[in-house]
Design a protein around this motif. Structure first.
Motif, PDB file in Angstrom:
ATOM      1  N   LEU A 101       0.845  -1.178   0.000  1.00 50.22           N
ATOM      2  CA  LEU A 101       0.000   0.000   0.000  1.00 50.22           C
ATOM      3  C   LEU A 101       0.889   1.239   0.000  1.00 50.22           C
ATOM      4  O   LEU A 101       1.839   1.313   0.772  1.00 50.22           O
ATOM      5  CB  LEU A 101      -0.882   0.025   1.249  1.00 50.22           C
ATOM      6  N   THR A 152       3.419  -2.650   3.954  1.00 57.49           N
ATOM      7  CA  THR A 152       2.998  -4.000   3.605  1.00 57.49           C
ATOM      8  C   THR A 152       1.579  -4.227   4.094  1.00 57.49           C
ATOM      9  O   THR A 152       1.084  -3.512   4.959  1.00 57.49           O
ATOM     10  CB  THR A 152       3.904  -5.063   4.261  1.00 57.49           C
ATOM     11  N   THR A 153       0.933  -5.223   3.526  1.00 59.19           N
ATOM     12  CA  THR A 153      -0.376  -5.600   4.057  1.00 59.19           C
ATOM     13  C   THR A 153      -0.146  -6.289   5.400  1.00 59.19           C
ATOM     14  O   THR A 153       0.877  -6.946   5.598  1.00 59.19           O
ATOM     15  CB  THR A 153      -1.125  -6.535   3.091  1.00 59.19           C
ATOM     16  N   TYR A 187       2.546  -4.892  10.516  1.00 60.00           N
ATOM     17  CA  TYR A 187       2.888  -4.533   9.146  1.00 60.00           C
ATOM     18  C   TYR A 187       4.204  -3.769   9.178  1.00 60.00           C
ATOM     19  O   TYR A 187       4.672  -3.351  10.230  1.00 60.00           O
ATOM     20  CB  TYR A 187       1.786  -3.703   8.475  1.00 60.00           C
TER      21      TYR A 187
END
Length: 87
Positions: free
Chosen positions: A1, A15-16, A23
């Motif tokens: 993201l 990061t997810t 994360y």
């Protein structure tokens, strides 16, 4: 993201979330310095990881960023990328 974009100085991605809910965030910052440009890479989020996974993840991440930075250096110097396939 994508977390933050401030062209051309800063770009940050997240990061997810892992199943643990943690994360990681990686921020790339460019700054003029001594008639050149300094690239700073800050990767955070290890403190929220389960302790048993932290060390191995940090080692793997350091290896990957090392490869990435070697590619950046080669690109800036006009050389062939040592890791053209990425990491």
């Amino acid at each position: 993201l994508i977390q933050q974009v401030e062209p051309p100085q800063r770009f940050a991605i997240q990061t997810t979330p892992e199943p643990s809910g943690s994360y990681q965030v990686t921020a790339y910052t460019l700054r003029e310095e001594d008639q050149g440009t300094r690239l700073t890479v800050i990767h955070s989020g290890y403190d929220a990881m389960p302790a048993e996974a932290r060390s191995a993840t940090m080692e793997q991440t350091a290896f990957g960023f090392g490869m990435m930075l070697e590619n950046v250096r080669a690109y800036v110097e006009g050389s062939d990328l040592p890791y053209p396939q990425g990491f």
